[in-house]
Design an enzyme around this catalytic site. Structure first.
Site, PDB file in Angstrom:
ATOM      1  NE  ARG A   1      -2.491   2.993 -11.427  1.00 21.92           N
ATOM      2  CZ  ARG A   1      -2.534   4.213 -10.950  1.00 21.92           C
ATOM      3  NH1 ARG A   1      -2.073   5.220 -11.644  1.00 21.92           N
ATOM      4  NH2 ARG A   1      -3.034   4.431  -9.749  1.00 21.92           N
TER       5      ARG A   1
ATOM      6  CE1 TYR B   1      -1.501  -3.551  -8.759  1.00 19.15           C
ATOM      7  CE2 TYR B   1      -0.464  -1.540  -7.992  1.00 19.15           C
ATOM      8  CZ  TYR B   1      -0.903  -2.820  -7.758  1.00 19.15           C
ATOM      9  OH  TYR B   1      -0.738  -3.378  -6.517  1.00 19.15           O
TER      10      TYR B   1
ATOM     11  CE1 TYR C   1      -8.379   1.280  -9.835  1.00 12.43           C
ATOM     12  CE2 TYR C   1      -6.450   1.565 -11.231  1.00 12.43           C
ATOM     13  CZ  TYR C   1      -7.324   0.748 -10.547  1.00 12.43           C
ATOM     14  OH  TYR C   1      -7.136  -0.596 -10.574  1.00 12.43           O
TER      15      TYR C   1
ATOM     16  N   GLY D   1       3.876  -3.628  -3.736  1.00 15.12           N
ATOM     17  CA  GLY D   1       3.793  -3.822  -5.176  1.00 15.12           C
ATOM     18  C   GLY D   1       4.266  -2.544  -5.840  1.00 15.12           C
ATOM     19  NE  ARG D   2       0.200   2.355  -6.048  1.00 12.55           N
ATOM     20  CZ  ARG D   2      -0.896   2.346  -6.797  1.00 12.55           C
ATOM     21  NH1 ARG D   2      -0.886   2.928  -7.973  1.00 12.55           N
ATOM     22  NH2 ARG D   2      -2.003   1.779  -6.372  1.00 12.55           N
TER      23      ARG D   2
ATOM     24  N   GLY E   1       0.767  -1.239   0.000  1.00  9.47           N
ATOM     25  CA  GLY E   1       0.000   0.000   0.000  1.00  9.47           C
ATOM     26  C   GLY E   1       0.792   1.278   0.000  1.00  9.47           C
TER      27      GLY E   1
ATOM     28  CB  CYS F   1     -14.031   3.056 -30.393  1.00  9.13           C
ATOM     29  SG  CYS F   1     -13.150   3.135 -31.942  1.00  9.13           S
ATOM     30  CD  GLU F   2     -14.997   2.100 -24.072  1.00 10.56           C
ATOM     31  OE1 GLU F   2     -15.601   2.830 -23.253  1.00 10.56           O
ATOM     32  OE2 GLU F   2     -15.205   0.891 -24.185  1.00 10.56           O
TER      33      GLU F   2
ATOM     34  CD  GLU G   1       0.642  -9.147   1.829  1.00 11.82           C
ATOM     35  OE1 GLU G   1      -0.277  -8.538   1.236  1.00 11.82           O
ATOM     36  OE2 GLU G   1       0.432 -10.034   2.663  1.00 11.82           O
TER      37      GLU G   1
HETATM   38  N1  LLP Z   1      -1.308  -7.117  -0.734  1.00 14.19           N
HETATM   39  C1  LLP Z   1      -2.603  -7.268  -1.068  1.00 14.19           C
HETATM   40  C2  LLP Z   1      -3.416  -8.231  -0.347  1.00 14.19           C
HETATM   41  C3  LLP Z   1      -3.169  -6.464  -2.085  1.00 14.19           C
HETATM   42  O1  LLP Z   1      -4.452  -6.602  -2.387  1.00 14.19           O
HETATM   43  C4  LLP Z   1      -2.363  -5.523  -2.760  1.00 14.19           C
HETATM   44  C5  LLP Z   1      -2.913  -4.695  -3.833  1.00 14.19           C
HETATM   45  C6  LLP Z   1      -1.002  -5.435  -2.403  1.00 14.19           C
HETATM   46  C7  LLP Z   1      -0.516  -6.233  -1.374  1.00 14.19           C
HETATM   47  C8  LLP Z   1      -0.058  -4.484  -3.071  1.00 14.19           C
HETATM   48  O2  LLP Z   1      -0.430  -3.163  -2.896  1.00 14.19           O
HETATM   49  P1  LLP Z   1       0.541  -1.971  -3.365  1.00 14.19           P
HETATM   50  O3  LLP Z   1       1.800  -2.040  -2.550  1.00 14.19           O
HETATM   51  O4  LLP Z   1       0.835  -2.175  -4.798  1.00 14.19           O
HETATM   52  O5  LLP Z   1      -0.250  -0.760  -3.114  1.00 14.19           O
HETATM   53  N2  LLP Z   1      -4.709  -1.417  -9.749  1.00 14.19           N
HETATM   54  C9  LLP Z   1      -4.690  -0.409  -8.710  1.00 14.19           C
HETATM   55  C10 LLP Z   1      -4.091  -0.945  -7.429  1.00 14.19           C
HETATM   56  C11 LLP Z   1      -4.789  -2.160  -6.908  1.00 14.19           C
HETATM   57  C12 LLP Z   1      -4.138  -2.728  -5.676  1.00 14.19           C
HETATM   58  C13 LLP Z   1      -4.734  -4.039  -5.329  1.00 14.19           C
HETATM   59  N3  LLP Z   1      -4.124  -4.697  -4.200  1.00 14.19           N
HETATM   60  C14 LLP Z   1      -3.960   0.813  -9.248  1.00 14.19           C
HETATM   61  O6  LLP Z   1      -3.513   0.807 -10.392  1.00 14.19           O
HETATM   62  O7  LLP Z   1      -3.846   1.811  -8.551  1.00 14.19           O
END
Ligand code: LLP
Length: 431
Positions: A326, A386, A330, A289-290, A238, A357-358, A287
């Site tokens: 994105r 993402y 969002y 990601g981003r 997150g 086409c949107e 965990e």
């Molecule tokens: N752990 C769990 C259980 C999650 O559901 C997620 C993301 C993460 C870790 C990783 O979160 P991060 O560190 O990336 O914030 N597609 C959206 C973001 C969706 C996130 C879903 N879950 C976007 O492009 O902003």
């Protein structure tokens, strides 16, 4: 942190001239900086080094095998949400014993495959899922390692679609029910209570929601350690990134961030959480990601047309919502910079749109950009997370290639899809 900057008026990713790369590979194309990714990983590792911890990269952010391989070699574990993601972790040489499996809808087949592979933990999102895991484990004669995802009902203050820690979201089990669910699970012969997990949302730029969530969970976490000897507490991902990128430049400072741009760096995040986590004596899982891959990626595009409409200028590019959803989904905001640094300060407000086409197919609205013409090349920044992982073939557009840059070298780590790839798994009409 990222390694995209202008050198002699040309945009580079590490030591690679992106204009030349675009000539070679064509556009649209995703480019990733291995150096940025690894530095982000190492900074997070270092910030938590005083704790027994493990980074489990959330592969949904970018699941390219080369990205997984880089992180696996650096020592990362993984967080997955499907059998497909498990398949990717295994293909990249990642270890299931360092992998957690999240998600509200795990199928019987996914649970079975994960258990057979030796997954570290199935992160459980409902009581019915717990029953299903117990049944599968019993049938296989195995003990299933589980953690329960607890929903702390905290407002992460982020976009509604990526907020997950409120009780109105579909994720996890409420704090009020969690103790009882653990008690039930403890009586299941084929379940092993391995930990507890939470995740409150994504693109969070302040420490407050994380602190609030962890503080709410602490009494439960301590009780679980005492009663069931759980070994880990996963605090989810997150951490947000800065999308308004400052680009180092020898020439102009047009893309400098205002000093007020909110940011959350790994050190600040760790400093807020370590005092809460250290006394627990548990393994802490992260965990992200981003925050690992987001700023490490750019999407290269070419201007096809500039279209004047009443009161509006549209810059029509060769990339679209199928490559990067994105903005449409969002209202995601991504910095757009030309590969050739402009010589003057002139700026024009334009909408940057794709060929799909949107009306929702836009990359940026009312964006002040230097004057552009057909053939100009652009980089859409901070698209490492993402971006490609949410891409689709909508409008029968082939998926863009992905290119990994490391120093002065680059490697195509996913080929551009061909038109034949588009229809390869469909059957031809019977004639
Ligand atoms: N752990 C769990 C259980 C999650 O559901 C997620 C993301 C993460 C870790 C990783 O979160 P991060 O560190 O990336 O914030 N597609 C959206 C973001 C969706 C996130 C879903 N879950 C976007 O492009 O902003």
């Amino acid at each position: 942190m990222h390694k995209f900057s202008y050198r002699g008026g040309r945009l580079f990713c590490e030591g690679v001239d992106l204009g030349r790369l675009a000539e070679e590979t064509g556009t649209p194309a995703y480019v990733y900086s291995a150096g940025t990714l690894l530095e982000n990983y190492r900074r997070l590792e270092a910030a938590f080094s005083s704790l027994d911890h493990r980074v489990c990269y959330a592969i949904k952010a970018n699941s390219n095998l080369a990205v997984l391989d880089l992180l696996a070699r650096a020592g990362s574990g993984f967080d997955i949400v499907s059998g497909g993601e498990l398949f990717r972790v295994l293909a990249a040489g990642g270890s299931p014993a360092r992998t957690t499996f999240a998600g509200v809808g795990k199928s019987v087949a996914e649970i079975e495959t994960a258990l057979r592979a030796g997954i570290y933990s199935l992160n459980v999102e409902s009581e019915t899922e717990l029953e299903r895991i117990e049944a599968v484990a019993a049938r296989l004669g195995l003990e299933a390692p589980v953690a329960i995802r607890v929903n702390p009902d905290v407002d992460a203050g982020t976009h509604a679609f990526i907020s997950t820690g409120r009780s109105l979201n579909k994720f996890g089990i409420g704090l009020d029910r969690a103790g009882e669910v653990y008690r039930r699970a403890a009586n299941c012969r084929h379940l092993k209570l391995r930990g507890i997990q939470t995740h409150i949302g994504s693109q969070i730029l302040e420490t407050r929601p994380f602190v609030e969530a962890i503080e709410k969970l602490l009494p439960l976490v301590r009780a679980l350690k005492r009663e069931y000897q759980i070994e880990f507490f996963s605090i989810g991902g997150g951490m947000g990134i800065v999308y308004e990128q400052a680009l180092a430049s020898g020439h102009a400072d047009w893309w400098t961030q205002p000093a007020t741009t909110p940011r959350l760096d790994p050190e600040t995040y760790a400093a807020a959480l370590l005092p809460l986590l250290e006394p627990l004596g548990l393994k802490i899982l992260l965990e992200p990601g981003r925050s690992l891959v987001g700023n490490a990626g750019a999407l290269l595009a070419t201007v096809e047309y500039v279209k004047q409409a009443p009161g509006k200028t549209f810059v029509i590019v060769d990339t679209a919502m199928n490559d990067l959803i994105r903005p449409a989904l969002y209202d995601g905001w991504h910095e757009i910079v030309p590969l050739q640094e402009p010589a003057s300060d002139a700026r024009l407000a334009v909408d940057v749109v794709g060929p799909v086409c949107e009306s929702g197919d836009f990359i940026a609205k009312d964006r002040k950009l230097p004057p552009l013409k057909a053939g100009d090349r652009l980089a859409i920044l901070s698209t490492g997370a993402y971006g490609s992982s949410m891409a689709s073939n909508y409008n029968s557009r082939p998926l863009a290639p992905e290119i990994l840059v490391h120093g002065d070298t680059h490697r195509v780590v996913r080929q551009r899809q061909t038109l034949h790839d588009l229809i390869a798994s469909e059957s031809e009409p019977a004639r």
